[in-house]
Design a protein around this motif. Structure first.
Motif, mmCIF file in Angstrom:
data_model
loop_
_atom_site.group_PDB
_atom_site.id
_atom_site.type_symbol
_atom_site.label_atom_id
_atom_site.label_comp_id
_atom_site.label_asym_id
_atom_site.label_seq_id
_atom_site.Cartn_x
_atom_site.Cartn_y
_atom_site.Cartn_z
ATOM 1 N N GLN A 69 0.824 -1.207 0.000
ATOM 2 C CA GLN A 69 0.000 0.000 0.000
ATOM 3 C C GLN A 69 0.863 1.264 0.000
ATOM 4 O OE1 GLN A 69 -3.600 -0.119 2.715
ATOM 5 N NE2 GLN A 69 -2.497 -1.904 3.526
ATOM 6 N N ILE A 70 1.934 1.228 0.771
ATOM 7 C CA ILE A 70 2.809 2.401 0.856
ATOM 8 C C ILE A 70 3.463 2.677 -0.487
ATOM 9 C CG2 ILE A 70 4.988 3.216 1.862
ATOM 10 C CD1 ILE A 70 4.058 1.895 4.498
ATOM 11 N N ARG A 71 3.947 1.629 -1.140
ATOM 12 C CA ARG A 71 4.602 1.823 -2.433
ATOM 13 C C ARG A 71 3.616 2.274 -3.508
ATOM 14 N NH1 ARG A 71 6.928 -3.246 -1.221
ATOM 15 N NH2 ARG A 71 5.660 -4.182 -2.867
ATOM 16 N N GLU A 72 2.419 1.701 -3.484
ATOM 17 C CA GLU A 72 1.480 1.932 -4.582
ATOM 18 C C GLU A 72 0.662 3.209 -4.437
ATOM 19 O OE1 GLU A 72 -0.757 -1.659 -4.572
ATOM 20 O OE2 GLU A 72 1.037 -2.897 -4.960
ATOM 21 N N SER A 73 0.269 3.552 -3.205
ATOM 22 C CA SER A 73 -0.647 4.688 -3.039
ATOM 23 C C SER A 73 -0.234 5.687 -1.976
ATOM 24 C CB SER A 73 -2.056 4.170 -2.705
ATOM 25 O OG SER A 73 -2.067 3.574 -1.411
ATOM 26 N N GLY A 74 0.679 5.291 -1.075
ATOM 27 C CA GLY A 74 1.025 6.180 0.026
ATOM 28 C C GLY A 74 -0.066 6.282 1.069
ATOM 29 N N VAL A 75 -1.021 5.354 1.036
ATOM 30 C CA VAL A 75 -2.117 5.335 2.007
ATOM 31 C C VAL A 75 -2.175 3.947 2.643
ATOM 32 C CG1 VAL A 75 -4.605 5.570 2.383
ATOM 33 C CG2 VAL A 75 -3.443 7.028 0.703
ATOM 34 N N VAL A 76 -2.132 3.909 3.968
ATOM 35 C CA VAL A 76 -2.264 2.658 4.707
ATOM 36 C C VAL A 76 -3.683 2.574 5.234
ATOM 37 C CG1 VAL A 76 -1.548 1.373 6.755
ATOM 38 C CG2 VAL A 76 0.167 2.534 5.349
ATOM 39 N N ARG A 77 -4.386 1.519 4.900
ATOM 40 C CA ARG A 77 -5.760 1.327 5.353
ATOM 41 C C ARG A 77 -5.781 0.233 6.407
ATOM 42 N NH1 ARG A 77 -5.457 2.395 0.056
ATOM 43 N NH2 ARG A 77 -6.695 4.175 -0.694
ATOM 44 N N GLY A 78 -6.291 0.586 7.569
ATOM 45 C CA GLY A 78 -6.294 -0.374 8.654
ATOM 46 C C GLY A 78 -7.220 0.028 9.765
ATOM 47 N N LEU A 79 -7.171 -0.745 10.842
ATOM 48 C CA LEU A 79 -8.061 -0.574 11.985
ATOM 49 C C LEU A 79 -7.291 0.010 13.161
ATOM 50 C CD1 LEU A 79 -11.022 -1.302 12.841
ATOM 51 C CD2 LEU A 79 -10.074 -3.427 13.778
ATOM 52 N N GLY A 80 -7.977 0.816 13.981
ATOM 53 C CA GLY A 80 -7.407 1.251 15.249
ATOM 54 C C GLY A 80 -6.354 2.317 15.129
ATOM 55 N N ARG A 81 -6.654 3.375 14.434
ATOM 56 C CA ARG A 81 -5.689 4.426 14.151
ATOM 57 C C ARG A 81 -4.894 4.863 15.370
ATOM 58 N NH1 ARG A 81 -4.903 8.956 10.798
ATOM 59 N NH2 ARG A 81 -4.040 10.700 11.965
ATOM 60 N N ASP A 82 -5.562 5.031 16.511
ATOM 61 C CA ASP A 82 -4.906 5.644 17.670
ATOM 62 C C ASP A 82 -4.615 4.658 18.803
ATOM 63 O OD1 ASP A 82 -4.936 8.242 16.510
ATOM 64 O OD2 ASP A 82 -7.082 8.383 16.971
ATOM 65 N N GLY A 83 -4.863 3.383 18.586
ATOM 66 C CA GLY A 83 -4.604 2.392 19.637
ATOM 67 C C GLY A 83 -3.114 2.090 19.752
ATOM 68 N N ARG A 84 -2.533 2.361 20.913
ATOM 69 C CA ARG A 84 -1.083 2.214 21.067
ATOM 70 C C ARG A 84 -0.699 0.800 21.523
ATOM 71 N NH1 ARG A 84 -1.652 7.690 21.776
ATOM 72 N NH2 ARG A 84 -0.009 8.905 20.740
ATOM 73 N N ASN A 85 0.374 0.311 20.920
ATOM 74 C CA ASN A 85 0.934 -0.989 21.250
ATOM 75 C C ASN A 85 2.445 -0.805 21.408
ATOM 76 O OD1 ASN A 85 2.083 -3.713 20.900
ATOM 77 N ND2 ASN A 85 0.037 -4.320 20.244
ATOM 78 N N SER A 86 3.007 -1.342 22.479
ATOM 79 C CA SER A 86 4.454 -1.200 22.723
ATOM 80 C C SER A 86 5.216 -2.258 21.928
ATOM 81 C CB SER A 86 4.760 -1.303 24.216
ATOM 82 O OG SER A 86 4.207 -2.479 24.769
ATOM 83 N N CYS A 87 5.088 -2.165 20.610
ATOM 84 C CA CYS A 87 5.633 -3.180 19.702
ATOM 85 C C CYS A 87 7.150 -3.317 19.876
ATOM 86 C CB CYS A 87 5.272 -2.851 18.262
ATOM 87 S SG CYS A 87 5.791 -1.214 17.711
ATOM 88 N N VAL A 88 7.643 -4.513 19.551
ATOM 89 C CA VAL A 88 9.039 -4.867 19.828
ATOM 90 C C VAL A 88 9.728 -5.309 18.542
ATOM 91 C CG1 VAL A 88 8.374 -7.213 20.491
ATOM 92 C CG2 VAL A 88 10.528 -6.267 21.333
ATOM 93 N N ASP A 89 11.000 -5.011 18.445
ATOM 94 C CA ASP A 89 11.818 -5.426 17.310
ATOM 95 C C ASP A 89 12.048 -6.945 17.396
ATOM 96 O OD1 ASP A 89 13.906 -5.928 15.463
ATOM 97 O OD2 ASP A 89 14.805 -3.953 15.800
ATOM 98 N N PRO A 90 11.685 -7.713 16.361
ATOM 99 C CA PRO A 90 11.922 -9.165 16.406
ATOM 100 C C PRO A 90 13.389 -9.528 16.631
ATOM 101 C CG PRO A 90 10.470 -8.605 14.587
ATOM 102 C CD PRO A 90 10.975 -7.304 15.142
ATOM 103 N N ARG A 91 14.291 -8.657 16.238
ATOM 104 C CA ARG A 91 15.712 -8.945 16.458
ATOM 105 C C ARG A 91 16.037 -8.950 17.944
ATOM 106 N NH1 ARG A 91 17.814 -4.418 12.291
ATOM 107 N NH2 ARG A 91 16.367 -3.258 13.641
ATOM 108 N N ASP A 92 15.349 -8.104 18.720
ATOM 109 C CA ASP A 92 15.539 -8.132 20.170
ATOM 110 C C ASP A 92 15.009 -9.428 20.768
ATOM 111 O OD1 ASP A 92 16.733 -5.651 20.204
ATOM 112 O OD2 ASP A 92 14.957 -4.564 20.885
ATOM 113 N N ILE A 93 13.849 -9.864 20.298
ATOM 114 C CA ILE A 93 13.297 -11.135 20.783
ATOM 115 C C ILE A 93 14.275 -12.264 20.491
ATOM 116 C CG2 ILE A 93 11.370 -12.746 20.655
ATOM 117 C CD1 ILE A 93 9.669 -10.424 19.535
ATOM 118 N N ALA A 94 14.805 -12.275 19.275
ATOM 119 C CA ALA A 94 15.733 -13.336 18.882
ATOM 120 C C ALA A 94 16.989 -13.326 19.740
ATOM 121 C CB ALA A 94 16.092 -13.179 17.409
ATOM 122 N N GLN A 95 17.501 -12.149 20.029
ATOM 123 C CA GLN A 95 18.726 -12.084 20.828
ATOM 124 C C GLN A 95 18.466 -12.580 22.248
ATOM 125 O OE1 GLN A 95 20.808 -8.376 20.417
ATOM 126 N NE2 GLN A 95 22.446 -8.980 21.801
#
Length: 297
Positions: free
Chosen positions: A144-170
């Motif tokens: 979507q980013i490459r083709e239109s520059g618009v991301v369509r999804g749910l929960g615009r303002d819902g915050r998640n303390s997402c983590v880098d998978p590389r940290d999980i792996a380490q």
């Protein structure tokens, strides 16, 4: 041994383990794996087939476990039974941080709780890794980013303390190769709670061009999930999204720093390191704490 070696975290675990230990990869589909490094053994097996699992587990000291299907609780049961029979000493299990939230009662979280309880009751040495959502889940937006520059999804303002998978792996590699992590549970988050709109803004800054987030309806979001997942799993993910919108996943935990002695990586750094996925080439859809099917909840 590493299961889920073609998934988001598993492939990062493999890359870090190879210099440190003899490594065996368990897979149903060898063609899905990158060519293994010298000395890495690939064995074919399936969590639903205890006989082939027993062959794969022979001689294994420690195993990194990622299971992928909340509709197949027998998979984790088979892994534990075979690990016990084959003399495995230590299981490092990828779970999800929602397990620690009493208010989380969707199908996926109940399945992960049962997996943890089964492992803790097994008599095996164990380490539990409980991440929040993976930063790499945003790779699903790349087209979507490459083709239109618009991301369509749910929960615009819902915050998640997402983590880098590389940290999980380490963290996983430390637990697999060093003593002192047995009987430990690590809550793994990034350094801040970010909403989808925040993530889009970060990617926009990295790419140096405007990207917008466009909210979709609950029904549109569920229909999109049904394209990839059975209805019970799609409904569990929708319930997870409602908890995110209510602020249940924005808290910051210290597991990464506790194990690695450094702060968790930022989303901005992750986006910088994966700029190419949003600018050209084919994006790789993310896996997650449930393997290659859905991310942690």
């Amino acid at each position: 041994m590493v299961t889920g070696a073609s998934g988001t975290v598993g492939r990062e675990v493999v890359a870090r383990l190879v210099p440190l230990a003899s490594v065996r990869l368990l897979t149903r589909s060898p063609a899905c794996l990158a060519p293994p490094a010298p000395g890495v053994e690939v064995v074919v097996g399936d969590f639903s087939d205890p006989v082939r699992l027993a062959t794969a587990f022979a001689g294994v000291r420690a195993v990194f476990v990622v299971t992928a299907d909340p509709l197949r609780p027998d998979h984790d049961a088979n892994i534990i039974d075979v690990a016990l029979a084959c003399g495995v000493r230590h299981v490092v299990k990828l779970s999800a941080l929602a397990v620690a939230d009493p208010a989380a009662d969707d199908l996926i979280t109940r399945w992960q709780r049962a997996n943890e309880e089964r492992l803790l009751a097994s008599g095996l040495d164990w380490t539990l890794l409980r991440p929040r959502a993976f930063m790499s889940n945003t790779l699903a937006w790349a087209g979507q980013i490459r083709e239109s520059g618009v991301v369509r999804g749910l929960g615009r303002d819902g915050r998640n303390s997402c983590v880098d998978p590389r940290d999980i792996a380490q963290v996983a590699v430390r637990a697999l190769t060093r003593t002192g992590h047995e009987g430990k549970t690590y809550a793994l988050t990034g350094p801040q709670g970010l909403s989808p709109a925040d993530q889009v803004a970060e990617i926009s800054a990295v790419l140096g061009r405007e990207i917008r987030f466009e909210e979709v309806s609950q029904d549109q979001a569920r229909q999109a999930l049904l394209v990839r997942y059975p209805a019970p799993v799609a409904d569990a993910l929708m319930e997870s999204a409602r908890r995110t919108a209510a602020g249940a996943k924005s808290g910051i935990e210290s597991g990464v720093a506790e194990v690695l002695g450094r702060p968790a990586g930022t989303f901005r750094q992750w986006a910088e390191d994966h700029r190419h996925a949003f600018t050209g080439g084919q994006a790789v859809l993310p896996g997650g704490a449930l393997g290659n099917r859905v991310g942690p909840v």
